[in-house]
Design a protein around this motif. Structure first.
Motif, PDB file in Angstrom:
ATOM      1  N   ALA A 155      -6.629  -5.682  -6.066  1.00 27.42           N
ATOM      2  CA  ALA A 155      -5.656  -5.410  -7.129  1.00 27.42           C
ATOM      3  C   ALA A 155      -5.176  -3.963  -7.144  1.00 27.42           C
ATOM      4  O   ALA A 155      -4.126  -3.660  -7.711  1.00 27.42           O
ATOM      5  CB  ALA A 155      -6.264  -5.762  -8.490  1.00 27.42           C
ATOM      6  N   GLN A 156      -5.931  -3.073  -6.497  1.00 26.71           N
ATOM      7  CA  GLN A 156      -5.510  -1.666  -6.455  1.00 26.71           C
ATOM      8  C   GLN A 156      -4.206  -1.486  -5.683  1.00 26.71           C
ATOM      9  O   GLN A 156      -3.495  -0.502  -5.869  1.00 26.71           O
ATOM     10  CB  GLN A 156      -6.611  -0.813  -5.817  1.00 26.71           C
ATOM     11  N   ALA A 157      -3.918  -2.430  -4.805  1.00 28.22           N
ATOM     12  CA  ALA A 157      -2.692  -2.339  -3.999  1.00 28.22           C
ATOM     13  C   ALA A 157      -1.523  -3.049  -4.670  1.00 28.22           C
ATOM     14  O   ALA A 157      -0.458  -3.204  -4.065  1.00 28.22           O
ATOM     15  CB  ALA A 157      -2.942  -2.936  -2.624  1.00 28.22           C
ATOM     16  N   SER A 212       6.508  -3.669   7.391  1.00 25.65           N
ATOM     17  CA  SER A 212       6.172  -3.286   6.013  1.00 25.65           C
ATOM     18  C   SER A 212       5.319  -4.352   5.340  1.00 25.65           C
ATOM     19  O   SER A 212       4.392  -4.054   4.583  1.00 25.65           O
ATOM     20  CB  SER A 212       7.448  -3.057   5.197  1.00 25.65           C
ATOM     21  N   TYR A 213       5.646  -5.615   5.607  1.00 24.11           N
ATOM     22  CA  TYR A 213       4.868  -6.730   5.046  1.00 24.11           C
ATOM     23  C   TYR A 213       3.427  -6.675   5.533  1.00 24.11           C
ATOM     24  O   TYR A 213       2.486  -6.795   4.740  1.00 24.11           O
ATOM     25  CB  TYR A 213       5.514  -8.057   5.445  1.00 24.11           C
ATOM     26  N   THR A 214       3.262  -6.482   6.838  1.00 21.25           N
ATOM     27  CA  THR A 214       1.915  -6.411   7.418  1.00 21.25           C
ATOM     28  C   THR A 214       1.111  -5.281   6.780  1.00 21.25           C
ATOM     29  O   THR A 214      -0.060  -5.459   6.414  1.00 21.25           O
ATOM     30  CB  THR A 214       2.002  -6.191   8.944  1.00 21.25           C
ATOM     31  N   LYS A 215       1.751  -4.139   6.616  1.00 20.44           N
ATOM     32  CA  LYS A 215       1.074  -2.982   6.016  1.00 20.44           C
ATOM     33  C   LYS A 215       0.675  -3.272   4.566  1.00 20.44           C
ATOM     34  O   LYS A 215      -0.449  -2.962   4.140  1.00 20.44           O
ATOM     35  CB  LYS A 215       1.998  -1.769   6.075  1.00 20.44           C
ATOM     36  N   ALA A 216       1.578  -3.889   3.813  1.00 20.82           N
ATOM     37  CA  ALA A 216       1.306  -4.190   2.404  1.00 20.82           C
ATOM     38  C   ALA A 216       0.174  -5.200   2.262  1.00 20.82           C
ATOM     39  O   ALA A 216      -0.717  -5.043   1.413  1.00 20.82           O
ATOM     40  CB  ALA A 216       2.568  -4.713   1.729  1.00 20.82           C
ATOM     41  N   ILE A 217       0.174  -6.237   3.104  1.00 18.04           N
ATOM     42  CA  ILE A 217      -0.851  -7.275   3.018  1.00 18.04           C
ATOM     43  C   ILE A 217      -2.206  -6.750   3.476  1.00 18.04           C
ATOM     44  O   ILE A 217      -3.248  -7.109   2.914  1.00 18.04           O
ATOM     45  CB  ILE A 217      -0.427  -8.511   3.843  1.00 18.04           C
ATOM     46  N   GLU A 218      -2.202  -5.898   4.479  1.00 20.01           N
ATOM     47  CA  GLU A 218      -3.460  -5.289   4.921  1.00 20.01           C
ATOM     48  C   GLU A 218      -4.057  -4.436   3.798  1.00 20.01           C
ATOM     49  O   GLU A 218      -5.270  -4.444   3.580  1.00 20.01           O
ATOM     50  CB  GLU A 218      -3.222  -4.435   6.168  1.00 20.01           C
ATOM     51  N   SER A 219      -3.200  -3.712   3.099  1.00 25.22           N
ATOM     52  CA  SER A 219      -3.651  -2.903   1.966  1.00 25.22           C
ATOM     53  C   SER A 219      -4.191  -3.789   0.857  1.00 25.22           C
ATOM     54  O   SER A 219      -5.217  -3.484   0.233  1.00 25.22           O
ATOM     55  CB  SER A 219      -2.491  -2.042   1.451  1.00 25.22           C
ATOM     56  N   LEU A 220      -3.528  -4.906   0.620  1.00 26.55           N
ATOM     57  CA  LEU A 220      -3.956  -5.845  -0.421  1.00 26.55           C
ATOM     58  C   LEU A 220      -5.314  -6.447  -0.067  1.00 26.55           C
ATOM     59  O   LEU A 220      -6.188  -6.596  -0.924  1.00 26.55           O
ATOM     60  CB  LEU A 220      -2.914  -6.948  -0.565  1.00 26.55           C
TER      61      LEU A 220
END
Length: 204
Positions: A69-71, A56-64
């Motif tokens: 800022a949209q993520a 989940s962390y990897t997915k969130a950071i990739e999105s960021l």
């Protein structure tokens, strides 16, 4: 220890002992095995949770990284859902960085303050305190920034801490204090190359 003359006496003694202690032995074995299987279940569950948090962390950071800022909402949701994990602290640091880039300094400071309260990792705490000090100085809160730097006690940070302290004191108008801080920073092993230029400018 009692001595037995015949095998029959030994067998009878064992039967008597088992009659008196058998239930306790069985109970102990059940408890022991239950504890063993319980511990293994706990370990498996913990590992599974860590792997899920990592994914989940990897997915969130990739999105960021992809949307900036949209993520923010997605990353904030991850932080709240994994508040007892170091992954949440790392995510907060990344989110604060994006918020600084978006000139949302108050939000970034709040994020870093949360991260500071959420971790006991000394290496992370040094990073967090340093970033907080820079942001507080950027907002003109010079005394708070210097106090923040005082929280960093790792000798490996001495050069960076003293250089930033010098920058802050210089902005406060304390050239003498800044020169002293720069001088101390120069003696540390982690001093930056631009430090000599700062000292030369003050020496003029």
């Amino acid at each position: 220890m009692e001595l037995y003359d015949t095998e029959e006496q030994q067998v009878e003694a064992i039967k008597d002992w088992w009659k008196e202690n058998g239930k306790a032995v069985i109970f102990g074995a059940v408890i022991g095995l239950g504890g063993l299987f319980g511990w293994r279940y706990y370990q498996d569950t913990t590992i599974a949770a860590q792997e899920a948090a990592s994914a989940s962390y990897t997915k969130a950071i990739e999105s960021l990284a992809a949307t900036g800022a949209q993520a923010e909402t997605q990353v904030q949701s991850f932080i709240e859902a994994n508040g007892d994990s170091e992954y949440s602290v790392l995510a907060a640091l990344q989110l604060a960085k994006v918020q600084v880039e978006a000139n949302k300094l108050d939000d970034a400071i709040s994020q870093l303050q949360w991260a500071k309260d959420a971790t006991q990792d000394q290496a992370l705490l040094a990073v967090i305190n340093f970033r907080l000090a820079r942001l507080q100085a950027e907002q003109g809160n010079f005394d708070s920034a210097i106090a923040q730097l005082a929280n960093i006690t790792d000798s490996g940070w001495t050069g960076r801490v003293e250089e930033l302290k010098g920058d802050i004191l210089l902005r406060k108008g304390d050239a003498e204090g800044a020169y002293a801080a720069y001088t101390e920073a120069q003696q540390a092993g982690d001093a930056t190359e631009v430090l000599k230029m700062k000292l030369d400018d003050l020496a003029k």
